[in-house]
Design a protein around this motif. Structure first.
Motif: not given
Lengths: 413, 409
Positions: A301, A408-409, A411-412, B18, B20, B22-25, B33
């Motif tokens: 992810h 996409g957001r 899926f962490v 968004r 990212w 916080k989404e741990n990306k 994306e």
């Protein structure tokens, strides 16, 4: 919710009259609205008032009357009786109820009221969570629905679906089934393990038990009891509130809003403690024992490889993977079997799960895992196969209308 | 000399609201994306992409990651082997990547180029981020040890206008309100659900603190994460694309003109240099005029503008530098509603950097994608009526690197 709704309408350019039991309470609420909007000037658009002194004047001049009382059908009905007396003939009346019957609320009201009445279910906090359900009842004028949809979409920036007037509507019906299912598993598996196993990597911004703490155990109870009492479907038993939660609520354990009593988690000066449901006591939180397939999914992810991550979930051989798959697939099965019952299309359910809960839309899970694979997995776990998934498998079609930029957001990493 | 045309086939943008982190990306997820979204939107296959250019300001600082060009390859195995590179010119990084890609197409090296603008900024606290942004100025002289150096520099741009021509803060407040109002109609804008009013933007308050000089929070674009991917093509490729997409070639937008100028890095040097010039940032003015000249258009033919409003003062500057008013008279366009939707020259229908958000390296590419959307009537609720030609202005530093484009078909 009254504060959040006032902020939403004022930020959208409406003049808002905010009524509370006492005018002072409305004034305090306006200060909260300023905090949400991070702008003092928003108060220029909001006028405080009290039900006793200002209801008639405010309601008779309003284009929209937005009710945000407690979730109590009798209370709401008696309030709407007064609204019916004072409202202008063309005005729209909306309830923010999160799952009570819209039709029952309108019962006994004038034909004009009934035609102009519907639910606008906002999710907390509405200035952050944009998913919204519009719930007409059988007598709501379609032109009224159209007007409400237009204003919520265009002026208030909502991601909107039209939900059916069924217990808990669409989003709560689907989400609280999964959350209560996980809550039922707590005595067997424990809080830490479950929130780790069914955590954000399974397509949600927040783990399920932490979410119940956030929304409040009492709110959770009201929603699952409402569905358990009023609906019958294949997941009926999964809406039964666990006994330990019923006992906890009686003792004042409501989650984050009762920090001293806690919820599944209790935050103290020393750190976070975890509820032991067998004793009702809290113990120090220990980090969950890492599980290889979970860690592998998180890594995927993190770099945006959502399809590959779900392939790991599908094929993981660890004993825990069966439990994770059962819950995730249970969500897909339940959500997509509600198409035609709680909302017209899978797209509507996808939207509300994505923008109301920050959960991966069920159709996305089908597409990423492959419809044929999903059918086989659902059968393996003896879960009801939704007709729409069967069709997608037979025709080799995608179910989700959006792209990775939309989901996409959810899926962490 | 007439250059071969460069066509824009479309692209995709991440939701600029968004977070990212916080989404741990990782930053590669942003790039993936945007690129996958662009491939899906345009109906192109990864194997068709021949070259890729990445615009990014400071991933080494914000995300501890360099060599971003190489990360394009991670999107799809079919991309493995294509030439890639990363370009940096502070907030104009995205436009520089577009210029590099279009130069390759003009030179006939490649027929299809991907351009990705990307920045991940919510990885650090505001003070640290402000310090990182300071490296877009002459850091040791203008930013080191200064809290939020850029609002202060652009506050000084306002002061310079004030000194030369007079400047009223109410006009800056109006610019902020217009951008926020436009952003409410843009489903990918960072602030689309934020409250803003001219009344709020006009006053210093607890929720609208002074950030530096005359710049309040409402005057600032917002830090955010975002990525945008677009595809640029040669005429040869565009012809094939038009055929298979069943659109006429002349309906596919192209970069009609471009301008690219660089001023001295230090703000004081710029002001010294322009002391006797009617334009406060003459190199920015020249970049715009170069783009107009290459496109063979005059301002009157422009339907709308996507400009660099990192602060309200930079949009105020853009108004007279585009020639909408005489130098120093931008306030007239503000007062007369010229810059609003429905006005003669709508500025930032997307909400601009203030409303849509400003992930630094993505901004230039976002402006071009929005220009593409406008001229193809695909901008939805923020569509400028009958938009034929859109101009963009993207600025790096305190008016240091200026890139302007005219997009149309």
């Amino acid at each position: 919710m009254g504060v959040g709704a006032a902020e939403l309408f004022a930020a959208g350019g409406y003049h808002v009259v905010m009524l509370a039991r006492e005018r002072e309470k409305a004034i305090d609420a306006i200060a909260e609205v300023q905090g949400l909007a991070r702008a003092e000037a928003i108060s220029e658009q909001i006028e405080p008032g009290s039900y006793d002194a200002d209801l008639q004047r405010a309601v008779s001049g309003a284009a929209i009357v937005f009710e945000a009382l407690a979730e109590d059908l009798a209370l709401k009905r008696s309030f709407f009786e007064r609204i019916d007396r004072y409202r202008a003939p063309d005005s729209i009346v909306a309830t923010v109820s999160s799952g009570l019957s819209i039709a029952e609320m309108a019962q006994g009201r004038s034909p004009s009221f009934r035609q102009h009445f519907l639910g606008i279910h906002l999710f907390n906090p509405p200035h952050v969570i944009v998913g919204t359900e519009v719930i007409p009842h059988a007598e709501t004028d379609p032109a009224v629905v159209e007007r409400v949809v237009e204003l919520l979409n265009k002026r208030l920036g909502r991601r909107l679906i039209e939900a059916r007037d069924r217990p808990a509507f669409a989003g709560n019906r689907v989400a609280f089934k999964t959350m209560n299912e996980v809550a039922q598993l707590v005595p067997d598996y424990g809080v830490v393990f479950l929130d780790y196993l069914i955590g954000p990597h399974t397509g949600r911004a927040m783990a399920p038990l932490a979410t119940i703490d956030l929304v409040g155990w009492d709110v959770h109870e009201a929603i699952v009891n409402n569905v358990y009492t009023r609906a019958r479907d294949e997941a009926h038993v999964l809406f039964k509130l666990p006994g330990y939660m019923k006992d906890g609520i009686a003792q004042g354990r409501l989650g984050d809003k009762t920090p001293a009593h806690g919820g599944f988690y209790r935050r103290t000066e020393k750190g976070v403690e975890i509820l032991d449901t067998s004793s009702g006591k809290y113990h120090e939180a220990a980090a969950p024992k890492p599980i290889d397939f979970v860690e592998e999914m998180k890594v995927l992810h993190r770099v945006g490889r959502y399809r590959e991550s779900l392939a790991v979930l599908k094929t993981a051989r660890a004993a825990e993977a069966d439990l994770a798959r059962r819950v995730v697939l249970g969500y897909v099965s339940y959500a997509l079997n509600r198409v035609g019952e709680v909302a017209e299309t899978n797209g509507a359910i996808d939207t509300i799960m994505s923008y109301g809960f920050n959960w991966a839309p069920p159709s996305v899970l089908v597409d990423l895992l492959g419809a044929a694979s999903i059918v086989e997995l659902l059968k393996r776990y003896e879960l009801k196969v939704p007709p729409i998934v069967e069709r997608a498998a037979a025709e080799n079609k995608k179910l989700y209308a959006g792209s990775v930029l939309d989901f996409g957001r959810t899926f962490v990493g | 000399m007439s250059q071969p045309p460069v066509f824009i086939l479309g692209g995709a943008q991440t939701d600029f609201s968004r977070n990212w982190s916080k989404e741990n990306k990782h930053i590669v997820a942003l790039m993936r994306e945007a690129m996958l979204g662009a491939l899906e939107t345009t109906g192109m296959e990864p194997r068709e992409v021949q070259t890729a250019h990445v615009g990014n300001f400071a991933a080494e600082l914000y995300a501890h990651q360099g060599h971003l060009g190489a990360f394009v390859i991670d999107v799809d195995p079919a991309l493995s082997g294509i030439p890639t590179s990363r370009h940096e010119a502070a907030c104009a990084s995205g436009s520089i990547a577009i210029l590099a890609a279009s130069a390759e197409i003009e030179a006939g090296r490649y027929d299809l180029a991907a351009v990705i603008g990307v920045e991940q900024m919510k990885t650090v606290d505001p003070a640290t981020g402000g310090d990182f942004l300071g490296t877009a100025a002459w850091y040791e002289r203008e930013a080191k040890g200064i809290e939020f150096p850029f609002p202060k520099l652009f506050g000084r741009l306002g002061d310079e206008y004030d000194k030369r021509y007079g400047l009223r803060d109410e006009h800056l407040a109006h610019i902020a309100a217009v951008n926020y109002s436009n952003a409410r109609r843009n489903p990918l804008a960072q602030t689309r659900n934020w409250y803003m009013s001219e009344s709020h933007a006009s006053r210093q308050s607890r929720y609208n603190a002074v950030i530096g000089g005359r710049i309040k929070a409402s005057d600032c674009s917002q830090v955010t994460d975002g990525a945008v991917a677009i595809f640029l093509a040669s005429e040869k490729y565009a012809r094939e694309y038009a055929k298979r997409s069943r659109v006429a070639l002349d309906k596919i937008p192209r970069i009609l003109g471009w301008g690219h100028r660089t001023a001295p890095v230090e703000f004081d040097t710029k002001m010294d240099e322009s002391r006797d010039n009617p334009y406060v940032l003459p190199h920015t003015r020249r970049a715009i005029l170069d783009a107009f000249a290459r496109a063979g258009v005059s301002l009157e033919q422009i339907s709308g503008i996507e400009t660099h409003d990192c602060f309200t003062t930079s949009e105020y500057m853009a108004i007279d530098h585009f020639g909408i008013t005489k130098p120093g008279e931008s306030w007239k366009a503000v007062e007369e509603g010229v810059i609003e939707m429905g006005g003669a020259f709508p500025i930032n229908p997307s909400g601009g950097l203030i409303g849509a958000g400003h992930p630094v390296g993505a901004t230039g590419v976002r402006q071009m994608l929005d220009a593409f959307r406008q001229v193809t009537e695909a901008a939805g609720d923020y569509q400028v009526e009958a938009a034929r030609k859109i101009a963009t202005l993207n600025i790096g530093g305190s008016g240091t690197t200026s890139c302007a484009f005219v997009i149309g078909s």
